[in-house]
Write an enzyme that holds these catalytic residues in place. Sequence first.
Site, PDB file in Angstrom:
ATOM      1  CG  ASP A   2     -48.022 -19.310  28.929  1.00  0.00           C
ATOM      2  OD1 ASP A   2     -47.804 -19.960  27.890  1.00  0.00           O
ATOM      3  OD2 ASP A   2     -47.107 -18.847  29.650  1.00  0.00           O
ATOM      4  CB  CYS A  57     -42.132 -19.085  39.703  1.00  0.00           C
ATOM      5  SG  CYS A  57     -43.016 -17.860  38.809  1.00  0.00           S
ATOM      6  CG  HIS A  62     -47.852 -14.861  31.984  1.00  0.00           C
ATOM      7  ND1 HIS A  62     -46.475 -14.884  31.877  1.00  0.00           N
ATOM      8  CD2 HIS A  62     -48.275 -16.032  31.485  1.00  0.00           C
ATOM      9  CE1 HIS A  62     -46.097 -16.031  31.341  1.00  0.00           C
ATOM     10  NE2 HIS A  62     -47.163 -16.741  31.083  1.00  0.00           N
ATOM     11  CE1 TYR A  74     -44.193 -12.169  31.402  1.00  0.00           C
ATOM     12  CE2 TYR A  74     -43.357 -11.706  33.613  1.00  0.00           C
ATOM     13  CZ  TYR A  74     -44.226 -12.383  32.763  1.00  0.00           C
ATOM     14  OH  TYR A  74     -45.112 -13.286  33.296  1.00  0.00           O
TER      15      TYR A  74
HETATM   16  C1  LIG Z   1     -44.324 -23.233  37.760  1.00  0.00           C
HETATM   17  C2  LIG Z   1     -44.385 -22.229  36.649  1.00  0.00           C
HETATM   18  C3  LIG Z   1     -43.979 -20.939  36.879  1.00  0.00           C
HETATM   19  C4  LIG Z   1     -43.989 -19.985  35.847  1.00  0.00           C
HETATM   20  N1  LIG Z   1     -43.480 -18.740  36.073  1.00  0.00           N
HETATM   21  C5  LIG Z   1     -43.324 -17.877  35.033  1.00  0.00           C
HETATM   22  C6  LIG Z   1     -42.619 -16.657  35.184  1.00  0.00           C
HETATM   23  O1  LIG Z   1     -42.106 -16.321  36.253  1.00  0.00           O
HETATM   24  N2  LIG Z   1     -42.524 -15.849  34.110  1.00  0.00           N
HETATM   25  C7  LIG Z   1     -43.047 -16.178  32.890  1.00  0.00           C
HETATM   26  O2  LIG Z   1     -42.929 -15.418  31.928  1.00  0.00           O
HETATM   27  N3  LIG Z   1     -43.706 -17.344  32.724  1.00  0.00           N
HETATM   28  C8  LIG Z   1     -43.841 -18.204  33.744  1.00  0.00           C
HETATM   29  N4  LIG Z   1     -44.457 -19.416  33.552  1.00  0.00           N
HETATM   30  C9  LIG Z   1     -45.024 -19.734  32.216  1.00  0.00           C
HETATM   31  C10 LIG Z   1     -44.029 -20.556  31.398  1.00  0.00           C
HETATM   32  O3  LIG Z   1     -42.902 -19.819  31.077  1.00  0.00           O
HETATM   33  C11 LIG Z   1     -44.617 -21.073  30.089  1.00  0.00           C
HETATM   34  O4  LIG Z   1     -44.845 -20.004  29.221  1.00  0.00           O
HETATM   35  C12 LIG Z   1     -45.898 -21.873  30.250  1.00  0.00           C
HETATM   36  O5  LIG Z   1     -45.838 -22.732  31.355  1.00  0.00           O
HETATM   37  C13 LIG Z   1     -46.187 -22.726  28.996  1.00  0.00           C
HETATM   38  O6  LIG Z   1     -45.079 -23.527  28.704  1.00  0.00           O
HETATM   39  P1  LIG Z   1     -44.932 -25.066  29.133  1.00  0.00           P
HETATM   40  O7  LIG Z   1     -46.111 -25.762  28.584  1.00  0.00           O
HETATM   41  O8  LIG Z   1     -43.645 -25.483  28.526  1.00  0.00           O
HETATM   42  O9  LIG Z   1     -44.922 -25.109  30.620  1.00  0.00           O
HETATM   43  C14 LIG Z   1     -44.465 -20.351  34.572  1.00  0.00           C
HETATM   44  C15 LIG Z   1     -44.899 -21.660  34.352  1.00  0.00           C
HETATM   45  C16 LIG Z   1     -44.845 -22.598  35.364  1.00  0.00           C
HETATM   46  C17 LIG Z   1     -45.285 -23.992  35.052  1.00  0.00           C
END
Ligand SMILES: Cc1cc2nc3c(=O)[nH]c(=O)nc-3n(C[C@H](O)[C@H](O)[C@H](O)COP(=O)(O)O)c2cc1C
Length: 674
Positions: free
Chosen positions: A253, A18, A160, A157
């Site tokens: 996550d 997001c 979460h 999807y």
């Molecule tokens: C600001 C933010 C918004 C996120 N929004 C979504 C989302 O809309 N849909 C989704 O599947 N995951 C969302 N995530 C989770 C990320 O896709 C990811 O799985 C998670 O942050 C772990 O990966 P990273 O360590 O690379 O951030 C979001 C993560 C962050 C940081």
Amino acid sequence: VAIGPVTARNRFYQVPHCTGMGHLRPQAVAALREMKAAGGWAVVSTEEAEIHPSSDLSPYPEQRIWDQRDLPALRLITDAIHRHDALAAIELVHNGNNAPNLYSRLPPIAPVSMSLSSDYPKQARQMSIEDIQQLRRWHRDAAVRARDAGFDIVYVYAGHLMTLAQHFLLPTINQRQDCYGGSLENRVRLLRELIEDTKDAVGQHCGIAVRLAVDELAGSEGMQASEEGSAVVEMLADLPDLWDVNVADWSNDSATTRFVPEDGYQISYIEFVKSKTAKPVVATGRLNSPDLMVSLVKRGIVDFIGAARPSISDPFLPNKIKSGDISEIRECIGCNICVSSDSLGVPIRCTQNPTMGEEWRRNWHPETIDAARTAVDTLVVGAGPAGLECALQLAQRGHRVQLAYETAEAGGRVLAESRLRGLGAWLRVRDYRMQKLQQHSKVQLFPDNTLSANDIAELDCKAVFIATGAKWRRDGIGRSNRKGIQSPASPLIYTPDDILKDENLPDGNILVYDDEHGYLGGVLADHLSHQGHAVTLVTSASIVSPWTVYTLEQHRIQARLIDQGVAIYPNLVIDSSTDSSVLFKCVFSGQPTELECAATILVTERVSNDELFHELRSRPAVNHHIERIGDALAPGLIADAVFSGHLAARDYQATQHEIEDAWYKRELPALTPW
Ligand SMILES: Cc1cc2nc3c(=O)[nH]c(=O)nc-3n(C[C@H](O)[C@H](O)[C@H](O)COP(=O)(O)O)c2cc1C
């Protein structure tokens, strides 16, 4: 790497995240995604995209694909991504009981009748078989619209704990008695059907991805990778064109560095996936290190390096790896300030990357900055986050920069706070900037240097940026008490600055009083109790560190403090102290509570260190630019300080008129019913 009918040009994959922009700020979100594509990500995904008004996440501006009217905005995104030869992915979602439908006012739906996941006292109704058929139609129609909007990859999807497809999978939620409940075969039915429907509708043109949380990190209380998590992947093995696998819930996550160590913390949960499918796999977990990335691919654990936060912190990470400029990577510090903006429904921001979210409205780029009109001599006083960022950007613009700071080591509050438990990675804010400043031909560093107003006048720089930070108050004045502590017995009172300077605390109970409500009160209580002190945390809030709800950390903080034996007293405001106790009053009733302690640490408010600024400004002959930045201007988060330093460097030499003109583009609603 082929994803069904489409091919990604490399292995860097920006997973859905997001932006706090979504359907409300389409031009801003398109520019943000374009920056990722320009930075080398082969796949750039949207955030979750609501497929129907019964999945209305208002007031949070997520992506929306309710009907045809959403297509022009979505087309902006796909065009922007395609301009850089990247693939555009959209994450279709129905959020079930996670969607309160506050805007659409439709009754929320779920596998069974149940409360909404938010505190809103309303329930989702149980879906009938007809509802499930309708949901499948909505999803299918949304997939067709997604294809028409130009998306190359369409997601189903199930992650979460926020989506219907996952809610049906989980026996803790899905207690249906029909063919969608009971056995795993039955619970997986909806996910299977959604994948099949999507493939059938758009599979010829688009890759079909599944995002699945394979483990809830709740042991036998939830889905486990070793049990049903792997069984689901096995059952659906080659049905999707790509598996995007992670853990649930969102706080697990997107875990922060404060609680979960760096790089690849999800690997042990997802490493089985490739053994169950011939389709490509993407995974995440703050994958910052190029070495780990290579090893994950070489060991056959993933085909794609997935990233949300590392791509926010450095949209150009793939290009930097490609060109071997690894030391140029602006590494994510895992603070979740990005998440906080989504939690607040405002445009995304990042501690490390102050340009994040400003691509469209301010036309900022993370790697380039306009050259100065006239290069001049500048002075930055203070090498905390604001001073470092300001100095770096002034130098990048071509100015000559002298950076003077009082201490031997640069970093200011970042250096100090990074010594606290769990915050070590925050030092990257300093390290990224210092290693560039040290090598920059336009920059001179002056550590151990306390400058007076006279010294500064003698230097005769055209511009002086005062980044002298702030200090914590010692008088108890804060959001709940504007008068301060009555009759303070001063030997008892410490501030966070004292603790950060490693001042010795007496034996006995240490009372941390948090009236700030940010992270620091909780961190100090955690740090000190971990060091072996007996700690009591008193706060005027009803929970510990309430602001950290927005960074997905609050429940972990409170749980850890409870586990460490920290006594927690909520809803109390400080009133007065003796030399062995502090008197508090209930924020609601005023009822007194007296707590014995050996020392009290006051985390209330800060006062800017702006004496130097005022002295310089008061000199009659001063005709050059003098500006306060960061905490010296207004104490805030580290992200605010970095942003402030960046903004000052960008705006320097612009006229007030130009600044106001460029301040900043807005997206206004069209005044036409549609
Ligand atoms: C600001 C933010 C918004 C996120 N929004 C979504 C989302 O809309 N849909 C989704 O599947 N995951 C969302 N995530 C989770 C990320 O896709 C990811 O799985 C998670 O942050 C772990 O990966 P990273 O360590 O690379 O951030 C979001 C993560 C962050 C940081």
